[in-house]
Design a protein around this motif. Structure first.
Motif, PDB file in Angstrom:
ATOM      1  N   LEU A 131       1.127   4.237  -3.070  1.00  0.00           N
ATOM      2  CA  LEU A 131       0.894   5.651  -2.788  1.00  0.00           C
ATOM      3  C   LEU A 131       2.136   6.488  -3.090  1.00  0.00           C
ATOM      4  O   LEU A 131       2.050   7.576  -3.668  1.00  0.00           O
ATOM      5  N   THR A 165      -3.691   3.373   9.181  1.00  0.00           N
ATOM      6  CA  THR A 165      -4.674   4.404   8.817  1.00  0.00           C
ATOM      7  C   THR A 165      -4.308   5.085   7.502  1.00  0.00           C
ATOM      8  O   THR A 165      -3.128   5.198   7.150  1.00  0.00           O
ATOM      9  N   ASP A 166      -5.331   5.562   6.803  1.00  0.00           N
ATOM     10  CA  ASP A 166      -5.104   6.291   5.550  1.00  0.00           C
ATOM     11  C   ASP A 166      -4.321   7.578   5.804  1.00  0.00           C
ATOM     12  O   ASP A 166      -3.470   7.969   4.998  1.00  0.00           O
ATOM     13  N   GLY A 167      -4.611   8.223   6.931  1.00  0.00           N
ATOM     14  CA  GLY A 167      -3.924   9.468   7.232  1.00  0.00           C
ATOM     15  C   GLY A 167      -2.429   9.295   7.382  1.00  0.00           C
ATOM     16  O   GLY A 167      -1.643  10.104   6.878  1.00  0.00           O
ATOM     17  N   TYR A 168      -2.022   8.220   8.071  1.00  0.00           N
ATOM     18  CA  TYR A 168      -0.587   7.973   8.231  1.00  0.00           C
ATOM     19  C   TYR A 168       0.058   7.636   6.892  1.00  0.00           C
ATOM     20  O   TYR A 168       1.148   8.134   6.574  1.00  0.00           O
ATOM     21  N   GLN A 169      -0.595   6.801   6.117  1.00  0.00           N
ATOM     22  CA  GLN A 169      -0.033   6.414   4.826  1.00  0.00           C
ATOM     23  C   GLN A 169       0.176   7.630   3.928  1.00  0.00           C
ATOM     24  O   GLN A 169       1.189   7.754   3.240  1.00  0.00           O
ATOM     25  N   GLU A 170      -0.777   8.539   3.925  1.00  0.00           N
ATOM     26  CA  GLU A 170      -0.641   9.751   3.119  1.00  0.00           C
ATOM     27  C   GLU A 170       0.507  10.611   3.649  1.00  0.00           C
ATOM     28  O   GLU A 170       1.317  11.129   2.878  1.00  0.00           O
ATOM     29  N   GLU A 204       0.837  -1.205   0.000  1.00  0.00           N
ATOM     30  CA  GLU A 204       0.000   0.000   0.000  1.00  0.00           C
ATOM     31  C   GLU A 204       0.873   1.258   0.000  1.00  0.00           C
ATOM     32  O   GLU A 204       0.622   2.211  -0.743  1.00  0.00           O
ATOM     33  N   THR A 205       1.912   1.236   0.823  1.00  0.00           N
ATOM     34  CA  THR A 205       2.820   2.385   0.891  1.00  0.00           C
ATOM     35  C   THR A 205       3.516   2.605  -0.444  1.00  0.00           C
ATOM     36  O   THR A 205       3.650   3.745  -0.907  1.00  0.00           O
ATOM     37  N   THR A 217       4.139   8.860   3.109  1.00  0.00           N
ATOM     38  CA  THR A 217       4.568   8.844   1.710  1.00  0.00           C
ATOM     39  C   THR A 217       4.879  10.255   1.210  1.00  0.00           C
ATOM     40  O   THR A 217       5.785  10.443   0.399  1.00  0.00           O
TER      41      THR A 217
END
Length: 446
Positions: free
Chosen positions: A305, A426-431, A301-302, A434
């Motif tokens: 993104l 979480t989506d927030g951390y991934q955003e 996922e990372t 990255t």
């Protein structure tokens, strides 16, 4: 009597001259190799056979020089007419001659066998350097990658005249360079559909003369020879409008995907190739949290993104895997070499017996080649509020140790820590993470 003395002296002089004459390196066949082909991006030419000797110049990947002598891990070459110097033997391959590929998508294998692992494909019309032959197989250098191909699909370059050959540019914008090297200065650009005369070939490069008077070297990847097949390799075309896939089969039969250059104006990472390595995959799940969060899923996922963010800066992005598949470590490293990566980033999530261990760590292996890249992550990652930054550290990991490209391995949180695991999923951390990584890479190249 005097004549006999003169003959004896002449014989001695001839014998001494023959003994002192430099000889080339002997290949396995016993024949003398005539050329030393550079296999690294930039290599120092030194005054003598050792690091303490003063550097005289730099040579670059794919360039070939007359071989004079091999001594104690060093190679003596003629790098300019009547000027010689020494380069480390590990950065060269000894070649006899060049050959032209006669089959499109010719398989480049790791071993001289039909069972050998496929590490890439060659295009019809591509020029390769021949290192040695083994029965029906030939070891070649193709655009920096070394492997074996079937000899039946090669024709000696001297048998394939390229005089008056015409090529057509099939990239939206193609750089013309002063020398056959990505490091060489740009002297101009060609656009799609322009016709050029091909006057010389080197592995991965054509020397061209255009109708507008522009002369220089271009990537052979994006020039289609009239009456031949288009080269399917990735182009050096920063503004290509097409979004294509170039695939090479990895040892596990997984596919390695290379996204084409992004649209838009030249940006911070235009012309840079970044290999993103999503750690683990397939049968290798990596670490797993008590709540079932798997490292292999997080890293993929990372990587996806991060790929999008790097592309927005103009980079070409290579993924070592694009799905849940097992890719051996050797294949991941080979990909960095095959695509001449400007940076290799391996993405991971950590685990420790101490369940309180928390935060992000950046690892490097080579103090000279990797440390500068590793340092570029310090500021962006330390500004993340979600997890603490643990710093930059030495790491003896295979994908770093065996890599000849600037490389780092990022541990982006501890899945063994309940709080870290919940955060990184979480989506927030991934955003956020990255974005920080992309910012670090951008600043590294600026």
């Amino acid at each position: 009597m005097r004549r006999g003395i003169w003959l004896a002296l002449l014989f001695c002089l001839l014998w001494l001259a023959a003994a002192a004459w430099p000889v080339g390196a002997k290949g396995e066949s016993g024949k003398t190799a005539q050329l030393a082909v550079v296999t690294a991006d930039q290599v120092n030419v030194r005054q003598g056979p050792g690091v303490p000797y003063r550097p005289l110049a730099n040579v670059h990947r794919g360039e070939a020089y007359r071989l004079i002598e091999v001594k104690d891990g060093w190679v003596n070459i003629e790098w300019k007419p009547n000027r010689t110097g020494w380069i480390a033997a590990r950065y060269v391959a000894l070649a006899k001659e060049t050959a032209i590929v006669q089959e499109n998508r010719l398989r480049l294998r790791q071993e001289p066998s039909r069972d050998g692992r496929i590490i890439g494909h060659l295009a019809r019309g591509e020029t390769v350097w021949i290192i040695k032959e083994d029965g029906e197989w030939t070891e070649v250098i193709a655009d920096g990658a070394i492997g074996w191909v079937s000899s039946a699909y090669l024709t000696a370059a001297r048998e394939s005249s390229i005089s008056h050959q015409t090529g057509i540019v099939n990239a939206s914008s193609l750089n013309v360079r002063a020398e056959p090297s990505l490091k060489a200065a740009r002297v101009g650009r060609l656009v799609r559909g322009e016709e050029v005369e091909i006057v010389e070939k080197k592995p991965g490069w054509y020397k061209i003369a255009s109708q507008t008077g522009l002369d220089g070297w271009v990537s052979s990847a994006y020039v289609q020879v009239k009456g031949g097949q288009a080269n399917e390799k990735e182009a050096e075309a920063p503004q290509s409008a097409d979004r294509s896939l170039l695939s090479a089969i990895a040892p596990s039969d997984s596919r390695l995907y290379v996204d084409s250059w992004t649209r838009g104006p030249v940006q911070a990472l235009a012309g840079k190739t970044i290999v993103l390595d999503a750690g683990h995959g397939g049968k290798d799940g990596g670490a797993q949290s008590v709540d079932g969060i798997k490292e292999k899923e997080l890293t993929l996922e990372t990587a996806k993104l991060l790929k999008n963010k790097l592309q927005s800066y103009g980079a070409r992005v290579v993924l070592t895997r694009s799905s849940d598949e097992y890719v051996p470590l050797s294949a991941r490293v080979a990909m960095a070499r095959l695509y001449q990566a400007d940076a290799f980033i391996s993405l991971h999530y950590d685990s420790a017996d101490d369940q309180q261990a928390s935060g992000i760590t950046v690892y490097y292996y080579d103090r000279f080649a990797d440390y500068g890249l590793a340092q570029s992550f310090e500021d962006p990652l330390s500004r993340l509020a979600a997890l603490p930054f643990r710093g930059v550290a030495f790491g003896d990991y295979y994908v770093l140790r065996e890599n000849d490209r600037p490389s780092v391995l990022l541990e982006l949180g501890y899945v063994s820590n309940r709080t870290d695991a919940a955060t990184v999923a979480t989506d927030g951390y991934q955003e956020a993470v990255t974005a920080a990584i992309a910012d670090a890479v951008r600043h590294y190249f600026e």
